[in-house]
Every structure is written in structure tokens, then in C-alpha cells.
Design a protein around this motif. Structure first.
Motif, mmCIF file in Angstrom:
data_model
loop_
_atom_site.group_PDB
_atom_site.id
_atom_site.type_symbol
_atom_site.label_atom_id
_atom_site.label_comp_id
_atom_site.label_asym_id
_atom_site.label_seq_id
_atom_site.Cartn_x
_atom_site.Cartn_y
_atom_site.Cartn_z
ATOM 1 N N VAL A 1 0.925 -1.175 -0.070
ATOM 2 C CA VAL A 1 0.003 -0.033 -0.085
ATOM 3 C C VAL A 1 0.941 1.284 0.022
ATOM 4 C CG1 VAL A 1 -1.906 1.410 1.312
ATOM 5 C CG2 VAL A 1 -1.679 -1.176 1.224
ATOM 6 N N SER A 2 0.564 2.140 -0.929
ATOM 7 C CA SER A 2 1.491 3.392 -1.156
ATOM 8 C C SER A 2 1.326 4.362 0.292
ATOM 9 C CB SER A 2 1.148 4.157 -2.317
ATOM 10 O OG SER A 2 1.821 5.259 -2.202
ATOM 11 N N TYR A 3 2.407 4.375 0.637
ATOM 12 C CA TYR A 3 2.373 5.453 2.223
ATOM 13 C C TYR A 3 1.571 6.879 1.929
ATOM 14 C CZ TYR A 3 6.072 2.021 3.800
ATOM 15 O OH TYR A 3 6.509 1.116 4.508
ATOM 16 N N ASP A 4 1.571 7.185 0.951
ATOM 17 C CA ASP A 4 0.976 8.614 0.808
ATOM 18 C C ASP A 4 -0.670 8.263 0.775
ATOM 19 O OD1 ASP A 4 0.720 7.298 -1.620
ATOM 20 O OD2 ASP A 4 1.355 9.135 -2.868
ATOM 21 N N ARG A 5 -1.262 6.803 0.650
ATOM 22 C CA ARG A 5 -2.488 6.444 0.457
ATOM 23 C C ARG A 5 -2.973 5.921 1.984
ATOM 24 N NH1 ARG A 5 -5.976 8.620 -1.696
ATOM 25 N NH2 ARG A 5 -7.151 6.658 -1.532
ATOM 26 N N ILE A 6 -2.171 5.679 3.010
ATOM 27 C CA ILE A 6 -2.319 4.983 4.286
ATOM 28 C C ILE A 6 -3.244 5.797 4.948
ATOM 29 C CG2 ILE A 6 -1.500 4.286 6.470
ATOM 30 C CD1 ILE A 6 0.927 3.218 4.887
ATOM 31 N N ILE A 7 -3.054 7.122 5.037
ATOM 32 C CA ILE A 7 -3.714 7.979 6.133
ATOM 33 C C ILE A 7 -5.074 7.943 5.446
ATOM 34 C CG2 ILE A 7 -4.174 10.104 7.116
ATOM 35 C CD1 ILE A 7 -1.903 8.375 8.328
ATOM 36 N N PRO A 8 -5.484 8.552 4.280
ATOM 37 C CA PRO A 8 -6.640 8.512 3.683
ATOM 38 C C PRO A 8 -7.377 7.131 3.673
ATOM 39 C CG PRO A 8 -5.020 9.579 2.293
ATOM 40 C CD PRO A 8 -4.086 8.687 3.120
ATOM 41 N N ALA A 9 -7.003 6.147 3.530
ATOM 42 C CA ALA A 9 -7.392 4.692 3.628
ATOM 43 C C ALA A 9 -7.875 4.456 5.321
ATOM 44 C CB ALA A 9 -6.653 3.637 3.405
ATOM 45 N N LEU A 10 -7.060 4.827 6.146
ATOM 46 C CA LEU A 10 -7.575 4.810 7.601
ATOM 47 C C LEU A 10 -8.797 5.487 8.028
ATOM 48 C CD1 LEU A 10 -4.084 4.445 9.277
ATOM 49 C CD2 LEU A 10 -5.522 2.588 8.600
ATOM 50 N N PHE A 11 -8.907 6.601 7.339
ATOM 51 C CA PHE A 11 -10.015 7.339 7.484
ATOM 52 C C PHE A 11 -11.258 7.144 6.626
ATOM 53 C CE2 PHE A 11 -6.945 9.798 9.994
ATOM 54 C CZ PHE A 11 -7.651 10.058 11.062
ATOM 55 N N GLY A 12 -11.242 5.901 5.865
ATOM 56 C CA GLY A 12 -12.329 5.364 5.025
ATOM 57 C C GLY A 12 -12.428 6.304 3.520
ATOM 58 N N GLN A 13 -11.304 6.643 3.260
ATOM 59 C CA GLN A 13 -11.312 7.393 1.902
ATOM 60 C C GLN A 13 -10.251 6.588 0.927
ATOM 61 O OE1 GLN A 13 -9.802 11.380 2.754
ATOM 62 N NE2 GLN A 13 -11.691 11.940 3.774
ATOM 63 N N GLY A 14 -9.957 5.421 1.227
ATOM 64 C CA GLY A 14 -9.210 4.397 0.498
ATOM 65 C C GLY A 14 -10.092 3.786 -0.598
ATOM 66 N N THR A 15 -9.383 2.842 -1.380
ATOM 67 C CA THR A 15 -10.026 1.965 -2.458
ATOM 68 C C THR A 15 -10.383 0.849 -1.593
ATOM 69 O OG1 THR A 15 -8.066 0.907 -2.854
ATOM 70 C CG2 THR A 15 -8.652 2.867 -4.410
ATOM 71 N N PHE A 16 -11.259 -0.122 -2.296
ATOM 72 C CA PHE A 16 -11.653 -1.314 -1.568
ATOM 73 C C PHE A 16 -10.523 -2.215 -1.011
ATOM 74 C CE2 PHE A 16 -12.395 -6.032 -1.908
ATOM 75 C CZ PHE A 16 -13.450 -6.063 -0.820
ATOM 76 N N LYS A 17 -9.721 -2.257 -2.228
ATOM 77 C CA LYS A 17 -8.203 -3.058 -1.996
ATOM 78 C C LYS A 17 -7.371 -2.483 -0.849
ATOM 79 C CE LYS A 17 -3.846 -4.274 -3.863
ATOM 80 N NZ LYS A 17 -2.891 -3.960 -5.132
ATOM 81 N N GLU A 18 -7.100 -1.047 -0.964
ATOM 82 C CA GLU A 18 -6.621 -0.578 0.112
ATOM 83 C C GLU A 18 -7.136 -0.837 1.577
ATOM 84 O OE1 GLU A 18 -4.876 3.200 -2.431
ATOM 85 O OE2 GLU A 18 -6.346 3.238 -1.174
ATOM 86 N N GLU A 19 -8.412 -0.509 1.563
ATOM 87 C CA GLU A 19 -8.952 -0.792 3.046
ATOM 88 C C GLU A 19 -8.910 -2.214 3.368
ATOM 89 O OE1 GLU A 19 -12.861 1.103 3.107
ATOM 90 O OE2 GLU A 19 -12.100 3.026 2.578
ATOM 91 N N PHE A 20 -9.221 -3.272 2.521
ATOM 92 C CA PHE A 20 -9.173 -4.695 2.854
ATOM 93 C C PHE A 20 -7.787 -4.995 3.224
ATOM 94 C CE2 PHE A 20 -8.246 -9.125 1.498
ATOM 95 C CZ PHE A 20 -9.398 -9.615 2.130
ATOM 96 N N VAL A 21 -6.851 -4.600 2.344
ATOM 97 C CA VAL A 21 -5.273 -5.003 3.397
ATOM 98 C C VAL A 21 -5.183 -4.360 4.489
ATOM 99 C CG1 VAL A 21 -3.043 -4.490 2.516
ATOM 100 C CG2 VAL A 21 -4.449 -5.460 0.910
ATOM 101 N N LEU A 22 -5.518 -3.209 4.718
ATOM 102 C CA LEU A 22 -5.219 -2.752 5.935
ATOM 103 C C LEU A 22 -5.998 -2.940 7.127
ATOM 104 C CD1 LEU A 22 -4.716 1.380 5.056
ATOM 105 C CD2 LEU A 22 -2.961 -0.338 5.485
ATOM 106 N N PHE A 23 -7.126 -3.330 6.994
ATOM 107 C CA PHE A 23 -8.154 -3.532 8.232
ATOM 108 C C PHE A 23 -8.548 -4.881 8.452
ATOM 109 C CE2 PHE A 23 -9.494 1.081 7.093
ATOM 110 C CZ PHE A 23 -9.652 1.444 8.359
#
Length: 335
Positions: free
Chosen positions: A36-58
Motif C-alpha cells: 500500500v503506497s504510504y501516501d494512501r495509508i492515512i486516507p485509507a485509514l479514514f475511509g477514503q481509500g479503495t476497496f483493496k487498500e481498506e481490505f489490506v489495512l483493516f
């Protein structure tokens, strides 16, 4: 009274430890088979990521991170308590058979009860605790002498012997099991972080919420137990009762951790030693630092291990052993 400079040093050390944990969490969130790109981690943690990003993180990364962090804290505090009880700086819950006792209990339950691993998540810490406490009682009885009390050297040697015997018992138990169950036990023995889902966190967290404050509350008692027995008795400490209470606490911490992470040693040895070197031997000062360092060490080892060989990686227990074994030899020669 604790000198203000020591308190200031401890607060700085705690702050640095928290920064290390935060930095390692950020690195761990981005690294892996599905990066997951580091500039996308914070947005994804706050619900602004893609399905893949949020699935991988959460679903994949965050549960594993929290499990390793909590388990490392529990193992570190368990090691610190055991070292204080025995006045032996070379004691670790993995060395003296507590982890093996928990492992045998989990193995027996997993092999001989018709229940899948995921359906007894909340029973795992309790099952591990029963196995670990029976092991601890056995070791304590063999190491205790009526005239001279608990012998730290005897405790370590007996614990190592019991640990080896239990490891052999585990091999015998799995020798006739089916392949799926053998794979699970093999991963447990290697210290592979297998409990990587949110329910495992909820199974582990209550133990830490209860036991960490209790252990910190007993910090002054640990200081007195670190003195000679006549001095501790003169200070009004009921030595054997306090040792048993603290031993139960240490066993509960270690067994709850290894029930979801597998057999991991050396965290309970390294983290307390590093904490003492940083802020001194007073338990009020070094126990909080040891807890944080233990969590960071296991998280750091797991982050490296799971990214060395993709996709399966190297088990965290093996990575910790690669770091901890030379450190143990160093301490053994030094002591």
C-alpha cells in the motif's frame, strides 16, 4: 523517593519508545505481499481509500500489528516479573517451560477435541493458562527447598529440562495427527503469528487490561523481593505469597500471548534488560519501558520476517531467536 532526573529520563524513554512503535506501525502497514503506497495509508485509514487498500489495512495488516504489539508487551512484562521473583536476570517464560506448557495444552485441545481453531478463539488463552500454570507449579515445587526457599539456578535448570520434555511430548502428540492439524501445530512451534484476525485481539486484550495495571501496582513489592530475603521479611513482605501471586500473573501474561502468537522466546529476556540499561532497575521506572519495548521488538521482528521471503515470510519466533540467542549468550558470559 525517585530522583526527578530519573523520572524525566523515563518519560523521554517512554516517548521515544512510542515514536518507535508508531514509526514501525506505519512501515508495517505499507510493506507486504500487497503493498500500500504510504501516501494512501492515512486516507485509507479514514475511509477514503479503495476497496483493496481498506481490505489490506483493516483485514490483514492492522489485526496482525495489534496482535504482535499486545503479545510482545505481555511477554516482556511476564519476563520482567519472573526475573524479579527469582532474582535471576536470565529467566524468560520461553526458557523455563511456561510457553511449552501452554503449547502442550493447546495441542491436546486442538488434536483431540472436534473443534476448529477459529471456533474456540476465546477459550485459547484459558486453555493455554491451564497448561502453563500446571507447568509452573511443577517447576516451582522441584526448585523449592524447605530450608533455603526458591533456588533461582535450580528453577532455570529444571525449567529448561521441563521445556525440553514438553517439546518432545508435543512431537509425540502430533506424530499420528492428520496433516492439517500438524501444519497448525508446526506453525505454533515456530512462533508464526497465526491469530491474525480481530476476534483474537478481543480474546487477548482483557487479560492485558487486567494484568498490566496489577503488575505495575506491584512494582514496589518487586523492588523488595529483589533484596535479600531477610531484608524483604524485615520490610513486612509475605515473600512466598507475593511470589505465588506474581508467578500466576507472569504465567497468565505469557500464556495469553503465546496462545495466539505461538512459541516465542527471548522477548521476555531482552526487553527488561534493555529497559533496565536505559532507566535503571527500579520497577516503577523500568516496567513501563519494558512493556513498550517488548511490543516494539516483536512488531519489528514480525515486520522484517514477513517481508524477507514472500508470500509466507519467516516466522516471528525465528526472527526473535536470531536476535535473542546471541544476546542471551552475551548475558550468560557476562553474568
Amino acid at each position: 523517593m525517585i530522583h526527578p532526573l530519573l523520572i524525566k529520563k523515563q518519560r523521554i524513554t517512554v516517548g521515544v519508545s512510542l515514536l518507535l512503535i508508531a514509526a514501525t506501525i506505519m512501515v508495517s502497514l505499507g510493506l507486504g505481499y500487497s503493498a500500500v503506497s504510504y501516501d494512501r495509508i492515512i486516507p485509507a485509514l479514514f475511509g477514503q481509500g479503495t476497496f483493496k487498500e481498506e481490505f489490506v489495512l483493516f483485514t490483514i495488516r492492522l489485526p496482525r500489528i495489534f496482535i504482535t504489539l499486545l503479545a510482545g508487551m505481555a511477554l516482556s512484562l511476564s519476563g520482567a516479573l519472573l526475573q524479579g521473583i527469582t532474582r535471576n536476570d536470565l529467566v524468560d517464560p520461553g526458557f523455563i517451560g511456561i510457553n511449552s506448557g501452554a503449547g502442550v495444552a493447546i495441542t491436546v485441545f486442538f488434536l483431540f477435541f472436534p473443534i476448529e481453531a477459529g471456533s474456540f478463539i476465546y477459550l485459547l488463552p484459558l486453555i493455554a493458562f491451564i497448561g502453563a500454570i500446571l507447568t509452573a507449579i511443577t517447576i516451582y515445587l522441584f526448585a523449592y527447598h524447605k530450608k533455603s526457599g526458591l533456588q533461582p539456578v535450580s528453577l532455570v535448570l529444571i525449567g529448561v529440562g521441563v521445556s525440553m520434555a514438553l517439546s518432545g511430548t508435543m512431537v509425540v502428540l502430533i506424530s499420528s495427527a492428520d496433516q492439517m492439524k500438524v501444519d497448525f501445530i508446526a506453525k505454533w512451534l515456530a512462533g508464526n503469528i497465526w491469530g491474525t484476525d480481530w476476534p483474537f485481539i478481543w480474546a487477548l486484550l482483557p487479560w492485558l487490561i487486567l494484568l498490566i495495571p496489577f503488575a505495575l501496582y506491584k512494582a514496589n513489592t518487586l523492588n523488595l523481593l529483589g533484596l535479600s530475603e531477610p531484608a524483604a521479611l524485615g520490610a513486612g513482605v509475605p515473600i512466598e505469597r507475593e511470589r505465588i501471586v506474581l508467578l500466576l500473573t507472569a504465567v497468565a501474561l505469557a500464556s495469553s500471548a503465546v496462545s495466539v502468537t505461538g512459541g516465542i522466546s527471548f522477548i521476555g529476556l531482552m526487553a527488561p534488560h534493555i529497559a533496565k540499561a536505559l532507566v535503571g532497575p527500579r520497577n516503577q521506572l523500568y516496567l513501563p519501558v519494558a512493556i513498550l519495548l517488548g511490543g516494539w521488538l516483536l512488531l519489528f521482528a514480525d515486520t522484517i520476517g514477513r517481508n524477507i521471503l514472500e508470500p509466507s515470510g519467516v516466522p516471528a519466533g525465528i526472527m526473535v531467536s536470531l536476535i535473542g540467542a546471541p544476546y542471551f549468550v552475551y548475558l550468560l558470559l557476562k553474568k
